[in-house]
Design an enzyme around this catalytic site. Sequence first.
Site, mmCIF file in Angstrom:
data_model
loop_
_atom_site.group_PDB
_atom_site.id
_atom_site.type_symbol
_atom_site.label_atom_id
_atom_site.label_comp_id
_atom_site.label_asym_id
_atom_site.label_seq_id
_atom_site.Cartn_x
_atom_site.Cartn_y
_atom_site.Cartn_z
ATOM 1 N N HIS A 146 -5.298 0.532 12.691
ATOM 2 C CA HIS A 146 -5.052 0.987 11.321
ATOM 3 C C HIS A 146 -5.852 0.134 10.345
ATOM 4 C CE1 HIS A 146 -3.012 2.478 7.782
ATOM 5 N NE2 HIS A 146 -2.689 1.241 7.451
ATOM 6 N N LYS A 167 -5.862 -1.409 0.389
ATOM 7 C CA LYS A 167 -7.033 -1.373 1.281
ATOM 8 C C LYS A 167 -7.963 -0.222 0.920
ATOM 9 C CE LYS A 167 -4.573 -1.046 5.014
ATOM 10 N NZ LYS A 167 -3.242 -1.152 4.414
ATOM 11 N N ASP A 185 -7.820 4.753 7.488
ATOM 12 C CA ASP A 185 -6.476 4.893 8.041
ATOM 13 C C ASP A 185 -6.440 4.686 9.552
ATOM 14 O OD1 ASP A 185 -3.677 5.326 7.639
ATOM 15 O OD2 ASP A 185 -3.932 7.261 8.621
ATOM 16 N N ARG A 250 -6.404 -23.079 2.638
ATOM 17 C CA ARG A 250 -7.608 -22.912 1.820
ATOM 18 C C ARG A 250 -8.882 -23.166 2.620
ATOM 19 N NH1 ARG A 250 -7.018 -23.056 -3.731
ATOM 20 N NH2 ARG A 250 -9.053 -24.073 -3.907
#
Length: 322
Positions: A146, A167, A185, A250
């Site tokens: 997906h 997205k 998708d 980070r």
Amino acid sequence: MDTSSINAQSIFDDNAAMLKLSWLTGHEGWERGFSSESVANATSSADLVGHLNLIHPNRIQVLGDAEIDYYKRQTDEDRSRHMAELIALEPPFLVVAGGVAAPPELVLRCTRSSTPLFTTPMSAAAVIDSLRLYMSRILAPRATLHGVFLDILGMGVLLTGDSGLGKSELGLELISRGHGLVADDAVDFVRLGPDFVEGRCPPLLQNLLEVRGLGLLDIKTIFGETAVRRKMKLKLIVQLVRRPDGEFQRLPLESQTVDVLGLPISKVTIQVAAGRNLAVLVEAAVRNTILQLRGIDTLRDFMDRQRLAMQDPDSQFPGKLI
């Protein structure tokens, strides 16, 4: 993998035009195929297709000029024995290549045993190479993931993340910046080689992108032919997350990877927050990945620079603080 749909009829239909195949006899055996055990034991498609071999038999036997010449030099007794052994292997089908005539006894035995027998004017080597490539494609490991699969700067990038993170909107912005859509998708991935995974769009979703509030968009119609791609090799996975800063690393000291069909794929994690330009961040991540593939690691270079500075601080900061 389910091999029930792979049989003599389907292989003939897919390759008849390219290999100039003619179905000589054995039409009743059109359902003959590969057992799951034989496919599981095969280390490559070379184990499923090859020249005539009665000692280490391949599942699909191809007889060319050399094999037919050898057959003609045998005695009648040896010919009969070899043909019996060949048919006893119960291959999905046999191919007589090189434009040579199939031996009458082989035709007779194939007819009696309902063994499909194909003929072609192409050389045995060409037939074997083509069938091996075909078998490697249809039997390759597959998976559906997906996300939004894009071509960004020539690299296949899969955008993943929880539903509602944007997205598709990010994919739309990247497309508007000149990048290409492969699939939205649901993305079909297949491992076609030892070092790459290829992604395609299911036919039902071809060229479509679903954006909340706008519905389905036909990217090819809106942005043109150059905005879509048929397929791309997966090189990078970008995972979008929404989490507090305290849980976000980070400067990851080690490269992150995700296993896709047994192959480690590079992964970067980007935090979604108000005001962040995700399209620019994704492009930067892709450019950085391209540098890493070329052997340039910015974090490693910085750590080396820092280590040298700690060993000889005067060389880095020759002046004195006042």
